[in-house]
Design a protein around this motif. Structure first.
Motif, PDB file in Angstrom:
ATOM      1  N   LYS A   2       0.854  -1.174   0.000  1.00  9.99           N
ATOM      2  CA  LYS A   2       0.000   0.000   0.000  1.00  9.99           C
ATOM      3  C   LYS A   2       0.895   1.231   0.000  1.00  9.99           C
ATOM      4  O   LYS A   2       1.828   1.340   0.792  1.00  9.99           O
ATOM      5  N   ILE A   3       0.601   2.172  -0.901  1.00  3.31           N
ATOM      6  CA  ILE A   3       1.397   3.395  -1.026  1.00  3.31           C
ATOM      7  C   ILE A   3       0.473   4.595  -0.837  1.00  3.31           C
ATOM      8  O   ILE A   3      -0.591   4.662  -1.462  1.00  3.31           O
ATOM      9  N   TRP A   4       0.906   5.512   0.013  1.00  2.00           N
ATOM     10  CA  TRP A   4       0.187   6.772   0.186  1.00  2.00           C
ATOM     11  C   TRP A   4       1.011   7.892  -0.430  1.00  2.00           C
ATOM     12  O   TRP A   4       2.139   8.150  -0.024  1.00  2.00           O
ATOM     13  N   MET A   5       0.456   8.543  -1.434  1.00  2.00           N
ATOM     14  CA  MET A   5       1.055   9.725  -2.041  1.00  2.00           C
ATOM     15  C   MET A   5      -0.010  10.807  -2.133  1.00  2.00           C
ATOM     16  O   MET A   5      -1.207  10.515  -2.073  1.00  2.00           O
ATOM     17  N   ASN A  77       3.571  17.167  -1.560  1.00  2.00           N
ATOM     18  CA  ASN A  77       3.663  16.480  -2.847  1.00  2.00           C
ATOM     19  C   ASN A  77       4.920  15.640  -2.978  1.00  2.00           C
ATOM     20  O   ASN A  77       5.022  14.836  -3.902  1.00  2.00           O
ATOM     21  N   LEU A  78       5.888  15.833  -2.104  1.00  2.00           N
ATOM     22  CA  LEU A  78       7.146  15.102  -2.207  1.00  2.00           C
ATOM     23  C   LEU A  78       7.335  14.108  -1.069  1.00  2.00           C
ATOM     24  O   LEU A  78       8.445  13.680  -0.795  1.00  2.00           O
ATOM     25  N   ALA A  79       6.251  13.729  -0.396  1.00  2.00           N
ATOM     26  CA  ALA A  79       6.319  12.754   0.690  1.00  2.00           C
ATOM     27  C   ALA A  79       5.440  11.565   0.356  1.00  2.00           C
ATOM     28  O   ALA A  79       4.404  11.697  -0.302  1.00  2.00           O
ATOM     29  N   ALA A  80       5.849  10.393   0.824  1.00  2.00           N
ATOM     30  CA  ALA A  80       5.086   9.174   0.576  1.00  2.00           C
ATOM     31  C   ALA A  80       5.288   8.211   1.734  1.00  2.00           C
ATOM     32  O   ALA A  80       6.317   8.247   2.420  1.00  2.00           O
ATOM     33  N   PHE A  81       4.294   7.345   1.942  1.00  2.00           N
ATOM     34  CA  PHE A  81       4.360   6.326   2.973  1.00  2.00           C
ATOM     35  C   PHE A  81       4.062   4.976   2.328  1.00  2.00           C
ATOM     36  O   PHE A  81       3.253   4.880   1.397  1.00  2.00           O
ATOM     37  N   PHE A  82       4.707   3.925   2.839  1.00  2.00           N
ATOM     38  CA  PHE A  82       4.614   2.593   2.245  1.00  2.00           C
ATOM     39  C   PHE A  82       4.330   1.566   3.341  1.00  2.00           C
ATOM     40  O   PHE A  82       4.981   1.592   4.387  1.00  2.00           O
ATOM     41  N   LEU A  83       3.393   0.669   3.079  1.00  2.00           N
ATOM     42  CA  LEU A  83       3.108  -0.453   3.965  1.00  2.00           C
ATOM     43  C   LEU A  83       3.325  -1.728   3.154  1.00  2.00           C
ATOM     44  O   LEU A  83       2.587  -2.001   2.196  1.00  2.00           O
ATOM     45  N   ASP A  84       4.368  -2.496   3.524  1.00  2.00           N
ATOM     46  CA  ASP A  84       4.711  -3.669   2.711  1.00  2.00           C
ATOM     47  C   ASP A  84       3.938  -4.906   3.168  1.00  2.00           C
ATOM     48  O   ASP A  84       3.109  -4.850   4.088  1.00  2.00           O
ATOM     49  N   GLU A  85       4.232  -6.036   2.517  1.00  2.00           N
ATOM     50  CA  GLU A  85       3.519  -7.270   2.790  1.00  2.00           C
ATOM     51  C   GLU A  85       3.800  -7.804   4.188  1.00  2.00           C
ATOM     52  O   GLU A  85       3.010  -8.592   4.734  1.00  2.00           O
ATOM     53  N   GLU A  86       4.905  -7.391   4.800  1.00  2.00           N
ATOM     54  CA  GLU A  86       5.245  -7.832   6.152  1.00  2.00           C
ATOM     55  C   GLU A  86       4.736  -6.858   7.212  1.00  2.00           C
ATOM     56  O   GLU A  86       5.165  -6.914   8.363  1.00  2.00           O
ATOM     57  N   MET A  92       9.070   8.210   3.160  1.00  2.00           N
ATOM     58  CA  MET A  92      10.074   8.679   2.213  1.00  2.00           C
ATOM     59  C   MET A  92       9.770  10.114   1.827  1.00  2.00           C
ATOM     60  O   MET A  92       8.629  10.454   1.497  1.00  2.00           O
ATOM     61  N   ASP A  93      10.783  10.940   1.917  1.00  2.00           N
ATOM     62  CA  ASP A  93      10.707  12.301   1.397  1.00  2.00           C
ATOM     63  C   ASP A  93      11.552  12.322   0.130  1.00  2.00           C
ATOM     64  O   ASP A  93      12.763  12.093   0.172  1.00  2.00           O
ATOM     65  N   PHE A  94      10.906  12.579  -1.005  1.00  2.00           N
ATOM     66  CA  PHE A  94      11.612  12.508  -2.274  1.00  2.00           C
ATOM     67  C   PHE A  94      12.763  13.502  -2.360  1.00  2.00           C
ATOM     68  O   PHE A  94      13.667  13.340  -3.177  1.00  2.00           O
ATOM     69  N   ARG A  95      12.744  14.526  -1.508  1.00  2.00           N
ATOM     70  CA  ARG A  95      13.851  15.480  -1.503  1.00  2.00           C
ATOM     71  C   ARG A  95      15.130  14.857  -0.977  1.00  2.00           C
ATOM     72  O   ARG A  95      16.214  15.383  -1.202  1.00  2.00           O
ATOM     73  N   TRP A  96      15.009  13.724  -0.268  1.00  2.00           N
ATOM     74  CA  TRP A  96      16.221  13.045   0.197  1.00  2.00           C
ATOM     75  C   TRP A  96      17.081  12.592  -0.976  1.00  2.00           C
ATOM     76  O   TRP A  96      18.295  12.461  -0.847  1.00  2.00           O
ATOM     77  N   VAL A  97      16.437  12.340  -2.114  1.00  2.00           N
ATOM     78  CA  VAL A  97      17.196  11.919  -3.294  1.00  2.00           C
ATOM     79  C   VAL A  97      18.103  13.047  -3.768  1.00  2.00           C
ATOM     80  O   VAL A  97      19.201  12.815  -4.277  1.00  2.00           O
ATOM     81  N   LEU A  98      17.663  14.292  -3.572  1.00  2.00           N
ATOM     82  CA  LEU A  98      18.409  15.441  -4.060  1.00  2.00           C
ATOM     83  C   LEU A  98      19.339  16.027  -3.012  1.00  2.00           C
ATOM     84  O   LEU A  98      20.122  16.916  -3.329  1.00  2.00           O
ATOM     85  N   SER A  99      19.261  15.560  -1.774  1.00  2.00           N
ATOM     86  CA  SER A  99      20.014  16.185  -0.696  1.00  2.00           C
ATOM     87  C   SER A  99      21.510  15.915  -0.769  1.00  2.00           C
ATOM     88  O   SER A  99      22.285  16.545  -0.054  1.00  2.00           O
ATOM     89  N   CYS A 100      21.911  14.987  -1.604  1.00  2.00           N
ATOM     90  CA  CYS A 100      23.348  14.677  -1.711  1.00  2.00           C
ATOM     91  C   CYS A 100      24.095  15.785  -2.447  1.00  2.00           C
ATOM     92  O   CYS A 100      25.307  15.927  -2.286  1.00  2.00           O
ATOM     93  N   ASN A 101      23.392  16.559  -3.245  1.00  2.00           N
ATOM     94  CA  ASN A 101      24.046  17.588  -4.037  1.00  2.00           C
ATOM     95  C   ASN A 101      23.780  18.964  -3.431  1.00  2.00           C
ATOM     96  O   ASN A 101      22.667  19.266  -3.012  1.00  2.00           O
TER      97      ASN A 101
END
Length: 253
Positions: A2-5, A77-86, A92-101
């Motif tokens: 399940k994904i919440w966006m 708009n850049l945040a998401a939550f995930f509930l896996d099968e376990e 997840m904050d999608f800005r974390w992908v860009l924080s390295c630069n």
């Protein structure tokens, strides 16, 4: 899985051009207000030092408020939550992908768009997502929830404050999952009766600086003019203290 966006992220990728247009609109509005305000001051023959100071403070406060609202809108708009099968919950904050630069380029933003698209299609938990191990506090605000929790990311356990903006599809389900991970002995933030010492200190510093700047202004001259600019610096310190305290209270920290 399940994904919440946010509804906007589910339909469209994050747009650098939309964000840039919103920033430019704020700058243009501030420039227009400066020109219009100065014309009114000269046309109505208002006291220039006091009027221009008030105009500057008003426009600065307005720009900060609009930038804050824009940042909160894009944070949703850049945040998401995930509930896996376990039954593990991730954030997840999608800005974390860009924080390295230190400098974000157009290619970095395109990579982020491709990344979010792959998550939506493949229904996977992305690398770098933080697993929510325990929720310490949930504070409800008018437009969001501040969730203070312990997370595990890249094998390290730490404390993180997540901002859950209202408006997600199946939002009640996500809140139930967060409530399940709360400490049994924790209390809701709205029941928190801590004394707002930081707010009182910030207000005191701001008040002292404002009075010093007012009475040392050339228009009044009750105090030596030499303390005018130091008093303005004290005002700035008080504003920073107040904003810091309000943000921390809003985040439930």
């Amino acid at each position: 899985m399940k994904i919440w966006m946010s509804p906007q992220t589910e339909k469209h990728n994050p747009s650098l051009w939309r964000l840039g247009a919103q920033v430019i609109a704020i700058v243009v509005l501030a420039f227009f207000l400066i020109i219009a305000g100065m014309k009114l001051v000269y046309r109505w023959n208002l006291p220039q030092p006091t009027s221009l100071l008030v105009l500057c403070l008003f426009i600065t406060a307005l720009v900060i408020f609009l930038a804050y609202r824009l940042g909160r809108h894009n944070a949703r708009n850049l945040a998401a939550f995930f509930l896996d099968e376990e039954n593990r919950l991730f954030a997840m904050d999608f800005r974390w992908v860009l924080s390295c630069n230190h400098r974000i380029t157009y290619h970095d933003w395109k990579r982020l768009q491709q990344w979010t698209e792959r998550i939506r299609i493949q229904k996977i938990v992305p690398d770098g997502a933080a697993e929510i191990l325990r929720v310490e506090n949930i504070r409800e605000n008018p437009s969001d929830y501040a969730v203070v929790c312990q997370v595990r990311r890249y094998g390290r356990i730490g404390r993180l404050t997540l901002m859950l903006m209202k408006g997600y599809e199946d939002e009640d389900w996500l809140l139930r999952e967060l409530e399940r991970r709360r400490n049994w002995d924790s209390r809701l933030a709205e029941d928190d009766d801590r004394r707002p010492l930081g707010l009182a200190v910030g207000a005191l510093v701001l008040g002292i600086g404002a009075l010093g700047a007012l009475f040392s202004h050339p228009a009044l001259g009750y105090l030596p003019q030499i303390i005018y600019f130091p008093a303005l610096a004290v005002v700035l310190v008080g504003i920073v203290m107040l904003v810091s305290f309000i943000v921390k209270r809003h985040r439930g920290e």
